[in-house]
Enzyme design. Structure first.
Site, mmCIF file in Angstrom:
data_model
loop_
_atom_site.group_PDB
_atom_site.id
_atom_site.type_symbol
_atom_site.label_atom_id
_atom_site.label_comp_id
_atom_site.label_asym_id
_atom_site.label_seq_id
_atom_site.Cartn_x
_atom_site.Cartn_y
_atom_site.Cartn_z
ATOM 1 N N ASP A 105 41.514 38.593 45.173
ATOM 2 C CA ASP A 105 42.430 38.141 44.609
ATOM 3 C C ASP A 105 43.649 37.442 45.309
ATOM 4 O O ASP A 105 43.808 37.971 46.534
ATOM 5 C CB ASP A 105 43.201 39.069 43.397
ATOM 6 C CG ASP A 105 42.142 39.446 42.398
ATOM 7 O OD1 ASP A 105 41.119 38.847 42.155
ATOM 8 O OD2 ASP A 105 42.449 40.558 41.786
ATOM 9 N N VAL A 106 44.422 36.674 44.862
ATOM 10 C CA VAL A 106 45.492 36.008 45.610
ATOM 11 C C VAL A 106 46.444 37.143 46.206
ATOM 12 O O VAL A 106 46.964 36.735 47.331
ATOM 13 C CB VAL A 106 46.263 34.891 44.856
ATOM 14 C CG1 VAL A 106 46.637 35.529 43.497
ATOM 15 C CG2 VAL A 106 46.937 34.173 45.610
#
Length: 233
Positions: A105-106
């Site tokens: 994920d970011v």
């Protein structure tokens, strides 16, 4: 292989740019200047451009320490994203060939493996291979020691019909744990702790299979895998 194709495969030049380069007389094959783009060369041919050797780009196996606020995508310049792709951190040619073997994920940091070897990548990402991934997890609230047994039995995620596969939980402190999972469901680690009424505040991947994140790599830095690391998959 045609010489102009060899040049394109060894550089970022297009076919037309390779032909223009050949016309300048800058390219030699086995010691002789060659200007014909159709010249056939073998795998043993020595191709030089202005005296510098060219070689075909083979399969590449890369370890990256992903920083926060980057995304695991290869769609460079085609999405209106707020964050840069991890691919943009690599100083390599033919980056469009690379694929990410196991996305993060970011806001998740740590080990990302990148390659252009599709079969190698499949051995990491295929659910049937059950490749392990270990994460360091920081939590918003203290976690009871009994959670280790719950993870070992499998966690019921919201929206899923089956329990997760057994996972191994090790306590560093009440609010920091090491978690090893053997699958890769969407946002799985965060959802597992959410199912226990907790919240992940920081997530860092330390290991995939037998490949451990090199402690010498700062966030955003990368290196090629060693032969031993590559063959471990």
């Amino acid at each position: 292989m045609r010489l102009d194709k060899f040049i394109c495969e060894s550089t970022e030049l297009t076919r037309s740019e390779a032909k223009r380069l050949l016309k300048t007389g800058s390219v030699s094959v086995d010691g002789s200047i060659v200007k014909s783009p159709a010249q056939k060369i073998s795998v043993d041919s020595e191709v030089l451009v202005d005296g510098e050797p060219l070689s075909l780009v083979g399969f590449r196996y890369i370890m990256l320490n992903k920083p926060a606020d980057t995304i695991c995508t290869t769609l460079l310049g085609t999405r209106a994203e707020m964050y840069p792709s991890v691919i943009e951190l690599l100083d390599v040619i033919k980056s469009d060939r690379l694929r990410i073997a196991g996305r993060l994920d970011v806001d998740t940091t740590g080990l990302v493996l990148i390659t252009d070897d599709g079969q190698w990548s499949h051995r990491i990402t295929s659910p049937g291979k059950e490749c392990s991934k270990r994460y360091r997890v920081e939590l918003a609230s203290p976690l009871d020691q009994s959670a280790a047994e719950q993870f070992a039995q499998g966690i019921q995620l919201q929206g899923e019909k089956k329990l997760t596969r057994p996972a191994q939980l090790e306590f560093v402190s009440e609010q920091e744990v090491l978690l090893t999972i053997h699958e890769g469901k969407y946002h799985q680690v965060k959802r597992m702790f959410a199912a226990l009424g907790n919240h992940v505040t920081a997530l860092h991947r330390e290991q995939i299979g037998d490949i451990k994140l090199d402690p010498e790599l700062e966030a955003g830095e990368w290196r090629y895998l060693t032969d031993e690391e590559m063959k471990s998959v």
